[in-house]
Write a protein that holds these residues in place. Structure first.
Motif, short mmCIF file in Angstrom:
data_model
loop_
_atom_site.label_atom_id
_atom_site.label_comp_id
_atom_site.label_asym_id
_atom_site.label_seq_id
_atom_site.Cartn_x
_atom_site.Cartn_y
_atom_site.Cartn_z
N ALA A 1 -13.58 -25.90 -1.23
CA ALA A 1 -14.31 -26.93 -0.31
C ALA A 1 -13.79 -26.55 1.03
O ALA A 1 -12.63 -26.12 1.34
CB ALA A 1 -13.56 -28.08 -0.74
N GLY A 2 -14.82 -26.81 1.95
CA GLY A 2 -14.55 -26.59 3.40
C GLY A 2 -14.89 -25.18 3.90
O GLY A 2 -15.11 -25.00 4.87
N GLU A 3 -15.18 -24.32 2.84
CA GLU A 3 -15.79 -22.91 3.19
C GLU A 3 -17.34 -23.15 3.58
O GLU A 3 -18.24 -23.92 2.98
CB GLU A 3 -15.76 -22.11 2.27
CG GLU A 3 -16.19 -20.75 2.31
CD GLU A 3 -15.83 -19.63 1.27
OE1 GLU A 3 -16.74 -19.39 0.50
OE2 GLU A 3 -14.93 -19.48 1.20
N PRO B 1 -21.22 -31.87 6.74
CA PRO B 1 -20.78 -33.29 7.23
C PRO B 1 -18.95 -33.18 7.52
O PRO B 1 -18.43 -32.24 6.44
CB PRO B 1 -21.04 -34.33 6.05
CG PRO B 1 -22.20 -33.42 5.33
CD PRO B 1 -22.08 -32.16 5.54
N TRP B 2 -18.58 -33.81 8.39
CA TRP B 2 -17.19 -33.98 8.55
C TRP B 2 -16.63 -34.44 7.09
O TRP B 2 -16.80 -35.53 6.69
CB TRP B 2 -16.67 -34.62 9.97
CG TRP B 2 -15.21 -34.47 9.94
CD1 TRP B 2 -14.56 -33.61 10.72
CD2 TRP B 2 -14.24 -35.41 9.50
NE1 TRP B 2 -13.17 -33.72 10.61
CE2 TRP B 2 -12.91 -34.71 9.86
CE3 TRP B 2 -14.32 -36.58 8.60
CZ2 TRP B 2 -11.93 -35.45 9.58
CZ3 TRP B 2 -12.86 -37.21 8.49
CH2 TRP B 2 -11.88 -36.55 8.87
N ARG B 3 -15.16 -33.87 6.94
CA ARG B 3 -14.53 -34.52 6.06
C ARG B 3 -13.19 -34.08 6.08
O ARG B 3 -12.82 -32.90 6.71
CB ARG B 3 -14.95 -34.16 4.43
CG ARG B 3 -15.01 -32.76 3.94
CD ARG B 3 -15.45 -32.71 2.72
NE ARG B 3 -15.59 -31.29 2.41
CZ ARG B 3 -16.67 -30.56 2.57
NH1 ARG B 3 -17.69 -30.97 3.18
NH2 ARG B 3 -16.64 -29.23 2.16
N GLU B 4 -12.19 -34.79 5.42
CA GLU B 4 -10.71 -34.35 6.02
C GLU B 4 -10.37 -32.98 5.32
O GLU B 4 -10.83 -32.64 4.39
CB GLU B 4 -9.93 -35.73 4.85
CG GLU B 4 -8.52 -35.36 5.39
CD GLU B 4 -7.97 -35.90 6.92
OE1 GLU B 4 -7.14 -35.13 7.38
OE2 GLU B 4 -8.56 -36.87 7.25
N GLY B 5 -9.68 -32.16 6.39
CA GLY B 5 -9.26 -30.86 5.92
C GLY B 5 -10.41 -29.89 6.38
O GLY B 5 -10.00 -28.77 6.42
N LEU B 6 -11.60 -30.44 6.93
CA LEU B 6 -12.52 -29.38 7.18
C LEU B 6 -12.37 -29.18 8.60
O LEU B 6 -12.25 -30.06 9.58
CB LEU B 6 -13.94 -29.94 7.13
CG LEU B 6 -15.07 -28.99 7.08
CD1 LEU B 6 -14.84 -27.90 6.39
CD2 LEU B 6 -16.21 -29.75 6.95
N GLU B 7 -12.05 -27.72 9.22
CA GLU B 7 -12.02 -27.56 10.50
C GLU B 7 -13.26 -27.23 11.23
O GLU B 7 -14.38 -27.00 10.71
CB GLU B 7 -11.06 -26.11 10.65
CG GLU B 7 -9.84 -26.60 10.00
CD GLU B 7 -8.79 -25.39 10.27
OE1 GLU B 7 -9.26 -24.42 10.83
OE2 GLU B 7 -7.54 -25.53 9.58
N ALA B 8 -13.41 -27.48 12.54
CA ALA B 8 -14.49 -27.20 13.56
C ALA B 8 -15.05 -25.90 13.32
O ALA B 8 -16.11 -25.33 13.77
CB ALA B 8 -14.32 -27.63 14.83
N SER B 9 -14.08 -24.86 12.80
CA SER B 9 -14.49 -23.15 12.73
C SER B 9 -15.53 -23.30 11.81
O SER B 9 -16.27 -22.09 11.75
CB SER B 9 -13.12 -22.56 12.49
OG SER B 9 -12.86 -22.81 11.12
N VAL B 10 -15.84 -23.97 10.93
CA VAL B 10 -17.21 -24.13 9.95
C VAL B 10 -18.34 -24.14 10.56
O VAL B 10 -19.39 -23.69 10.06
CB VAL B 10 -16.87 -25.20 8.57
CG1 VAL B 10 -15.77 -24.65 7.83
CG2 VAL B 10 -17.14 -26.68 9.18
N LEU B 11 -18.38 -24.77 11.84
CA LEU B 11 -19.51 -25.00 12.60
C LEU B 11 -20.21 -23.58 13.15
O LEU B 11 -18.91 -23.02 13.79
CB LEU B 11 -19.26 -26.13 13.71
CG LEU B 11 -18.77 -27.22 13.15
CD1 LEU B 11 -18.60 -28.41 14.30
CD2 LEU B 11 -20.09 -28.02 12.37
#
Length: 171
Positions: free
Chosen positions: A71-73, A87-97
């Motif tokens: 998750a988050g990748e 979509p933003w969710r807890e633990g997801l960093e802006a670097s995925v954008l």
């Protein structure tokens, strides 16, 4: 004396005819200008809509973490080169954008107050042309729809409470 008055009358009539011709030309050009402006507006709207549609994740596609990835990748890039904004969710960093979206979050974090699209453009060093600002506004709306930014009254955008905790772009 009579011929002078007649000559002035002819010249006056010629000047009025020229003025009428120019008024007709102005009216014609005004119509052409209105049509060109309408076409430019419609094309700008169409471009924004296509950009918005291409940036939306596939509705039928599985969420991150359901394809064997953690998750988050980030999902693989779109085959048509469209940027994906999860979509933003807890633990997801802006670097995925994508980088341009990370830059907008950095501008929001650095501002410390809500900003208008034009202010985002100026702070990010982007052109302030109306078409460019409208394209940027589309990106800001998308970030707001996905929870990375929060819309504020008056067309302003700012970081939501949760985004300040996760804005890690590696810079």
């Amino acid at each position: 004396m009579g011929s002078l008055i007649e000559e002035l009358g002819r010249r006056e009539a010629a000047a009025r005819a020229e003025a009428d011709r120019l008024r007709a030309r102005i009216e014609e050009l005004s119509g052409e200008l209105a049509r060109a402006e309408e076409q430019a507006t419609r094309l700008a709207i169409a471009r924004e809509e296509v950009t918005r549609v291409l940036e939306e994740p596939a509705a039928a596609g599985p969420l991150a973490g359901q394809e064997g990835r953690p998750a988050g990748e980030a999902r693989p890039g779109s085959p048509v080169g469209a940027a994906t904004v999860p979509p933003w969710r807890e633990g997801l960093e802006a670097s995925v954008l994508p980088r341009p979206y990370q830059d907008l979050l950095e501008v929001a974090a650095g501002a410390g107050r809500p900003l208008r699209a034009g202010e985002f453009a100026a702070a990010a060093g982007l052109p302030a042309a109306k078409a460019k600002v409208e394209g940027l506004r589309s990106k800001l709306r998308l970030l707001a729809e996905r929870g990375w930014l929060a819309p504020a009254d008056g067309g302003l955008f700012t970081l939501p409470d949760h985004a300040g905790k996760t804005l890690k772009t590696g810079q």
